[in-house]
Design an enzyme around this catalytic site. Sequence first.
Site, short mmCIF file in Angstrom:
data_model
loop_
_atom_site.label_atom_id
_atom_site.label_comp_id
_atom_site.label_asym_id
_atom_site.label_seq_id
_atom_site.Cartn_x
_atom_site.Cartn_y
_atom_site.Cartn_z
N SER A 68 0.57 2.36 -11.51
CA SER A 68 -0.23 1.34 -10.84
C SER A 68 -1.45 1.00 -11.70
O SER A 68 -1.28 0.56 -12.84
CB SER A 68 -0.63 1.82 -9.44
OG SER A 68 -1.11 0.74 -8.66
N GLU A 85 6.33 -4.14 -12.73
CA GLU A 85 6.42 -3.85 -11.30
C GLU A 85 5.10 -4.27 -10.67
O GLU A 85 4.11 -4.47 -11.36
CB GLU A 85 6.69 -2.36 -11.06
CG GLU A 85 5.58 -1.40 -11.49
CD GLU A 85 4.49 -1.21 -10.44
OE1 GLU A 85 4.78 -1.28 -9.23
OE2 GLU A 85 3.32 -1.00 -10.83
N HIS A 106 5.92 0.99 -7.01
CA HIS A 106 5.48 1.33 -5.65
C HIS A 106 6.67 1.39 -4.70
O HIS A 106 6.70 0.72 -3.67
CB HIS A 106 4.45 0.32 -5.16
CG HIS A 106 3.19 0.31 -5.96
ND1 HIS A 106 3.08 -0.31 -7.19
CD2 HIS A 106 1.97 0.85 -5.70
CE1 HIS A 106 1.85 -0.15 -7.66
NE2 HIS A 106 1.15 0.54 -6.78
#
Length: 313
Positions: free
Chosen positions: A110, A208, A278
Amino acid sequence: MTIKATKLKQGDTVGIIAPASPPKKEALEKAITFLEGMGIVVKVGSSVHNKYGYLAGTDEERAEDIHTMFSDTTINGIICACGGYGTGRLVSKLDYELIARNPKIFWGYSDITFLHTAIHQKTGLVTFHGPMLSSDVGLPDVHELTKQSFGQLFESKDVEFTHKSAPLHTVMEGKASGPVIGGNLTLLVSTLGTEYEVDTKGKIFFIEDIDEEPYKVDRMLNQLKMAGKFKDAEGIIIGDFKNCGPHKRKESLTLDQLFDEYIKPANKPAMKGFLIGHSSPCLAIPVGSIGRMNTVEKTLTVESGIKGEVEES
């Protein structure tokens, strides 16, 4: 030059840091229990529970935790407690020579994407885009495959992604090989125009994201396209885009339409559907290791991110 850290063994010590936002305390404690159950000794960084607005302490405090964990010879690996926001504020404050002299496992995803990109490109160290502690392992219902991803730190073997682990779909047919690079789309775009701009030339590039509406994904894919990042790549891997549906307006392009419009024109082998990001399960992938993808067979194999036993002199 690519550098790989030594694999973990029971009794080794892992340092926990929060280089972005502060973690949820109860979730972190649960995750630490999980690590200890694997035979790992845990050392929590001094700024992990600090709070400076939406950050886990000031930039100087969080950068110092990174430096301390890399320089401490009793620490064998470093795992990020959570993401959030803040790593982009740290990259210009880090001592990359210190990191290169003390290669260790570095794990997270992330917002940690900015650190993966900067550390690998500045030092050659292979890092791990993998599930984090409070935001993944510390959840009430953590998927078993998420837990198993931590096995990559203990055993030096190839990491395989196949149609069996998740339904994979071909965007463009072909084969490709090269170092794997990438991560969170938002963070990758934020590197553009900086000293730490993601370099996709000759690489297998993966993306992502989470909670971004299609028009925002559109904007970011367009920026990567105009910057030549898809054209430069050898292959493209599309990970999980959780909660990335339209909310502000009903009229919207779909993510699949966007991938077709921005990625297909690059004419590089491309696949989507990977449980990287995620997602649940959240599967880890080494950043900087050599990957080999085959979109006909729908496979991606990535060399281990660790070098195994310490070589004897």
